[in-house]
Motif scaffolding. Structure first.
Motif, PDB file in Angstrom:
ATOM      1  N   LEU A 255       0.836  -1.215   0.000  1.00  0.00           N
ATOM      2  CA  LEU A 255       0.000   0.000   0.000  1.00  0.00           C
ATOM      3  C   LEU A 255       0.868   1.261   0.000  1.00  0.00           C
ATOM      4  N   GLU A 256       1.971   1.216   0.735  1.00  0.00           N
ATOM      5  CA  GLU A 256       2.871   2.377   0.731  1.00  0.00           C
ATOM      6  C   GLU A 256       3.474   2.578  -0.657  1.00  0.00           C
ATOM      7  N   ALA A 257       3.862   1.481  -1.306  1.00  0.00           N
ATOM      8  CA  ALA A 257       4.425   1.597  -2.658  1.00  0.00           C
ATOM      9  C   ALA A 257       3.369   2.153  -3.608  1.00  0.00           C
ATOM     10  N   ALA A 258       2.113   1.698  -3.446  1.00  0.00           N
ATOM     11  CA  ALA A 258       1.034   2.136  -4.344  1.00  0.00           C
ATOM     12  C   ALA A 258       0.663   3.599  -4.115  1.00  0.00           C
ATOM     13  N   THR A 259       0.926   4.113  -2.923  1.00  0.00           N
ATOM     14  CA  THR A 259       0.521   5.490  -2.609  1.00  0.00           C
ATOM     15  C   THR A 259       1.721   6.443  -2.571  1.00  0.00           C
ATOM     16  N   GLY A 260       2.891   5.944  -2.930  1.00  0.00           N
ATOM     17  CA  GLY A 260       4.053   6.826  -3.092  1.00  0.00           C
ATOM     18  C   GLY A 260       4.790   7.163  -1.806  1.00  0.00           C
ATOM     19  N   TYR A 261       4.646   6.360  -0.756  1.00  0.00           N
ATOM     20  CA  TYR A 261       5.383   6.574   0.505  1.00  0.00           C
ATOM     21  C   TYR A 261       5.228   8.007   1.017  1.00  0.00           C
ATOM     22  N   ARG A 264      -0.388  10.427   1.698  1.00  0.00           N
ATOM     23  CA  ARG A 264      -1.644   9.693   1.473  1.00  0.00           C
ATOM     24  C   ARG A 264      -1.809   8.566   2.485  1.00  0.00           C
ATOM     25  N   LEU A 265      -0.692   7.960   2.848  1.00  0.00           N
ATOM     26  CA  LEU A 265      -0.737   6.841   3.805  1.00  0.00           C
ATOM     27  C   LEU A 265       0.537   6.846   4.639  1.00  0.00           C
ATOM     28  N   LEU A 266       0.411   7.151   5.918  1.00  0.00           N
ATOM     29  CA  LEU A 266       1.579   7.099   6.807  1.00  0.00           C
ATOM     30  C   LEU A 266       1.884   5.634   7.129  1.00  0.00           C
ATOM     31  N   HIS A 267       3.136   5.366   7.470  1.00  0.00           N
ATOM     32  CA  HIS A 267       3.536   3.969   7.690  1.00  0.00           C
ATOM     33  C   HIS A 267       2.640   3.281   8.738  1.00  0.00           C
ATOM     34  N   GLY A 268       2.430   3.940   9.862  1.00  0.00           N
ATOM     35  CA  GLY A 268       1.630   3.320  10.929  1.00  0.00           C
ATOM     36  C   GLY A 268       0.180   3.104  10.511  1.00  0.00           C
ATOM     37  N   GLU A 269      -0.327   3.983   9.646  1.00  0.00           N
ATOM     38  CA  GLU A 269      -1.679   3.784   9.114  1.00  0.00           C
ATOM     39  C   GLU A 269      -1.713   2.524   8.253  1.00  0.00           C
ATOM     40  N   LEU A 309      -9.311  -0.211   3.007  1.00  0.00           N
ATOM     41  CA  LEU A 309      -8.647   0.396   1.843  1.00  0.00           C
ATOM     42  C   LEU A 309      -9.399   1.642   1.381  1.00  0.00           C
ATOM     43  N   GLY A 310     -10.715   1.639   1.583  1.00  0.00           N
ATOM     44  CA  GLY A 310     -11.528   2.802   1.209  1.00  0.00           C
ATOM     45  C   GLY A 310     -11.201   4.052   2.024  1.00  0.00           C
ATOM     46  N   ASP A 311     -10.517   3.873   3.155  1.00  0.00           N
ATOM     47  CA  ASP A 311     -10.133   5.045   3.979  1.00  0.00           C
ATOM     48  C   ASP A 311      -8.903   5.758   3.415  1.00  0.00           C
ATOM     49  N   ILE A 312      -8.258   5.136   2.413  1.00  0.00           N
ATOM     50  CA  ILE A 312      -7.084   5.778   1.796  1.00  0.00           C
ATOM     51  C   ILE A 312      -7.580   6.663   0.657  1.00  0.00           C
ATOM     52  N   GLU A 313      -7.207   7.937   0.708  1.00  0.00           N
ATOM     53  CA  GLU A 313      -7.667   8.875  -0.336  1.00  0.00           C
ATOM     54  C   GLU A 313      -7.131   8.504  -1.714  1.00  0.00           C
ATOM     55  N   GLY A 314      -7.952   8.693  -2.721  1.00  0.00           N
ATOM     56  CA  GLY A 314      -7.509   8.462  -4.105  1.00  0.00           C
ATOM     57  C   GLY A 314      -7.660   7.006  -4.516  1.00  0.00           C
ATOM     58  N   ASP A 315      -7.321   6.759  -5.785  1.00  0.00           N
ATOM     59  CA  ASP A 315      -7.485   5.408  -6.333  1.00  0.00           C
ATOM     60  C   ASP A 315      -6.327   4.502  -5.925  1.00  0.00           C
ATOM     61  N   LEU A 316      -6.643   3.217  -5.808  1.00  0.00           N
ATOM     62  CA  LEU A 316      -5.600   2.209  -5.567  1.00  0.00           C
ATOM     63  C   LEU A 316      -5.558   1.264  -6.761  1.00  0.00           C
ATOM     64  N   PRO A 317      -4.418   0.647  -7.016  1.00  0.00           N
ATOM     65  CA  PRO A 317      -4.365  -0.343  -8.103  1.00  0.00           C
ATOM     66  C   PRO A 317      -5.181  -1.587  -7.750  1.00  0.00           C
TER      67      PRO A 317
END
Ligand code: GLY
Length: 369
Positions: A255-261, A264-269, A309-317
């Motif tokens: 998820l971190e790789a998909a959201t660009g580290y 959008r997604l902090l590590h602990g999230e 996963l829906g709590d992460i802003e923007g689209d995911l692969p």
């Protein structure tokens, strides 16, 4: 309210001291380690602006002088360029083998500062003064140090144990709610991986802890550090059991790789969401009851944390792309994905050869939730 957890690693043993007010008295704790009354501090600009003068005063009370370098905040600091700057600065400060480097900040500074200490003059000692909840309960303890490579996170580094960790729980009061809760994801991880009683305690006390209850904060940090210390004592270099500390991390890294580290997604999230998914996967494989993942998600949600996963802003692969991103995780052994799964809350284990279609099904469901 002061607690000490001893990390018993023979000649590399050290104390983790936990509680409010430790920065003000840091000189007293650090002085016994010094060959001369002078330290070099690596920090970031945000932590430096908030807390560096308090650190300077705490050291001065024990007549210890300090020089400091503040690096830019954020994950992008954890690469070769700032690492080169930090080691060059430490050499300019004429830091010698018997001196002490202090890493004063969150996980980025702790990892980079620890790695700088590991390689400077073939290794100098360092003290971790972690200022984020995530760093206090996880990254400052156990000696994993390093920086990121273009190929992935934490791929360049060394095991280098600190000589002392001072976790001042007062500084947690200056974290944003989001950063605090991201660190709380790692706290929950400890309950989930090995202590059902602690998870139950968090279900009751998590809200007070988040609201600032100092006794609850000290207890949560202490229990987390105790659990990590016992695991690291048995498996310092992650030959086996230490991998349990990666509960939720295989999903998290994808998820971190998909959201660009980034923001959008902090590590602990990512760890919190990853723990929920690891329990979903365990239930799907018939390893634990369906109540376990429901309970994990209920607690994360009740704390206002990212859970789905829906709590992460923007689209995911899509699911198969996420699985491909997992494949780049350095925890791949012999080309097979390894997961930390659970038989129940508080009972995690390392599983190899987890069927890819089960993982894909969990991700597909999660992407539509
Ligand atoms: N953060 C996982 C470990 O230290 O092993």
């Amino acid at each position: 309210m002061r607690q000490t957890v001893h990390v018993d690693l023979g000649e590399r043993a050290y104390d983790v001291r936990i509680g409010p007010g430790l920065i003000a008295e840091c000189g007293t704790h650090i002085a016994p380690l010094l060959a001369r009354p002078r330290v070099a501090v690596l920090t970031d600009e945000t932590v430096g602006a908030l807390h560096l003068e308090a650190l300077r005063a705490g050291l001065a009370r024990a007549d210890i002088a300090m020089e400091a370098l503040a690096l830019p905040p954020g994950e992008s600091t954890k690469g070769w360029s700032e690492f080169t700057r930090a080691t060059g600065w430490l050499l300019d400060q004429k830091i010698e083998r018997r001196d002490i480097v202090i890493a004063f900040g969150g996980g980025v500074i702790g990892d980079l500062g620890g790695f700088a200490a590991a390689v400077l003059r073939r290794g100098v000692r360092f003290v971790q003064i972690p200022t984020s909840l995530l760093a206090q309960v996880d990254s400052s303890v156990g000696g994993k140090t390093g920086i990121n490579a273009p190929q992935g996170k934490n791929l360049i580094g060394a095991f280098h144990q600190p000589s002392l960790v001072l976790a001042d729980t007062d500084v947690l009061g200056t974290l944003s709610a989001r950063d605090f809760l991201a660190g709380y994801g790692e706290v929950v991880k400890y309950g989930l991986l090995g202590d059902a009683g602690f998870f139950e305690w968090l279900e009751t006390n998590g809200p007070a802890l988040a609201a600032g209850d100092m006794e609850a904060r000290v207890r949560a940090v202490t229990r987390s550090v105790e659990m990590k210390a016992r695991i690291v004592e048995r498996d310092e270099t992650e030959e086996g059991e230490r991998a349990l500390l990666n509960l939720g991390h295989t999903f998290c890294h994808a998820l971190e790789a998909a959201t660009g580290y980034g923001a959008r997604l902090l590590h602990g999230e990512g760890v919190a969401i990853g723990c929920a998914l690891a329990f979903e996967l365990s239930a799907r494989l018939g390893l634990c009851s369906q109540e376990a993942p429901s309970r994990v998600r209920a607690h994360l949600k009740s704390m206002g944390m990212k859970t789905d996963l829906g709590d992460i802003e923007g689209d995911l692969p899509d699911a198969s792309t996420l699985i491909a991103l997992m494949g780049q995780d350095k925890k791949v052994v012999d080309g097979k994905l390894r997961f930390i799964l659970a038989r129940d809350i508080g009972d995690a284990f390392v599983a190899t050869d987890v069927p890819t279609d089960a993982v894909e099904a969990v991700l597909r469901d999660a992407l539509t939730r």
